[in-house]
Design an enzyme around this catalytic site. Structure first.
Site, short mmCIF file in Angstrom:
data_model
loop_
_atom_site.label_atom_id
_atom_site.label_comp_id
_atom_site.label_asym_id
_atom_site.label_seq_id
_atom_site.Cartn_x
_atom_site.Cartn_y
_atom_site.Cartn_z
N HIS A 124 0.84 -1.20 0.00
CA HIS A 124 0.00 0.00 0.00
C HIS A 124 0.87 1.25 0.00
CE1 HIS A 124 -2.83 -3.11 1.29
NE2 HIS A 124 -3.73 -2.36 0.68
N HIS A 128 -4.81 -5.56 -6.39
CA HIS A 128 -4.72 -6.76 -5.57
C HIS A 128 -6.10 -7.18 -5.07
CE1 HIS A 128 -4.25 -3.39 -2.71
NE2 HIS A 128 -4.86 -4.18 -1.84
N CYS A 166 -12.65 -5.20 6.85
CA CYS A 166 -12.07 -5.37 5.52
C CYS A 166 -10.73 -6.08 5.68
CB CYS A 166 -11.83 -4.02 4.85
SG CYS A 166 -13.34 -3.10 4.53
N HIS A 202 -7.62 -8.85 3.43
CA HIS A 202 -7.05 -9.48 2.25
C HIS A 202 -6.97 -10.99 2.45
CE1 HIS A 202 -5.48 -5.36 2.52
NE2 HIS A 202 -5.62 -5.36 1.20
N GLU A 240 -10.08 -8.84 14.32
CA GLU A 240 -10.38 -7.43 14.57
C GLU A 240 -11.45 -7.22 15.63
OE1 GLU A 240 -11.03 -4.94 11.14
OE2 GLU A 240 -9.54 -6.05 9.95
N GLU A 250 -5.64 2.76 -2.46
CA GLU A 250 -6.24 1.42 -2.44
C GLU A 250 -6.64 1.12 -3.88
OE1 GLU A 250 -6.23 -0.87 -0.46
OE2 GLU A 250 -6.47 -0.21 1.62
N GLU A 255 -8.23 -2.23 -5.54
CA GLU A 255 -8.63 -3.57 -5.15
C GLU A 255 -9.78 -4.14 -5.98
OE1 GLU A 255 -7.48 -3.33 -0.44
OE2 GLU A 255 -9.57 -2.94 -0.98
#
Length: 182
Positions: free
Chosen positions: A25, A32, A67, A69, A87, A114, A116
């Site tokens: 990032h 990605h 959010c 990955h 989280e 970002e 994505e």
């Protein structure tokens, strides 16, 4: 938690490799794979979270629940479950796809991009939250209708991906189904 990576994609969405998440990032973030999720409680309320100030992109910004990955070899659904545990400290129902082809590019005020392919999911929880302060600095359970009105009136107060997801007609319909008590 072990070091996370992002799965790099070409313009057609085909994986081309991986890169460490923090290094990925930048002002020139490559495309990605990611995911975004909206979490509802037993009352049908949506969890909105405020990103920790230590986050590299959009620190302190209000956003949807979680959010992240997916890691190499991990399904998007398993990644949603993993990040909800990490989280928020919660167990969730199996994530349901609500906006499978969401893709976006946005630049935060510090110049971090970002970029994505980011399928969107929704799930439910009945667990008490155990917030990870490294990820979330504040949170609120809200009626979805109130959140959507807030996004429509003041989109600048929320993460750009949350706004883009919430303003998609089909995603709104699918999110509304999660406000119904089960």
């Amino acid at each position: 938690m072990q070091t996370e990576h992002v799965i790099l994609l070409n313009a057609q969405g085909v994986p081309t490799g991986t890169l460490e998440k923090y290094a990925a990032h930048t002002a020139d973030t490559r495309l990605h794979l990611a995911f975004s999720s909206w979490l509802f409680n037993a009352k049908g309320q949506l969890l909105v979270t405020r990103r920790a100030l230590s986050k590299k992109a959009w620190p302190g910004v209000w956003t949807n629940s979680v959010c992240g990955h997916p890691q190499l070899g991990e399904s998007n659904e398993d990644a949603v479950i993993r990040r909800c545990r990490y989280e928020l400290g919660v167990e969730i129902t199996p994530p349901e796809s609500i906006y499978p082809d969401f893709r976006y590019r946005a630049t935060d005020p510090n110049g971090i991009v970002e970029n994505e392919v980011c399928p969107v999911f929704a799930a439910r929880t009945t667990s008490a939250l155990q917030i990870n302060d490294d990820e979330v600095m504040d949170y609120q359970w809200c009626d979805l209708a109130d959140v959507l009105r807030g996004i429509d009136a003041t989109p600048w107060a929320f993460s750009p991906w949350m706004v883009m997801q919430a303003t998609n007609r089909e995603a709104r319909i699918r999110l509304s189904a999660f406000t119904q008590l089960k």
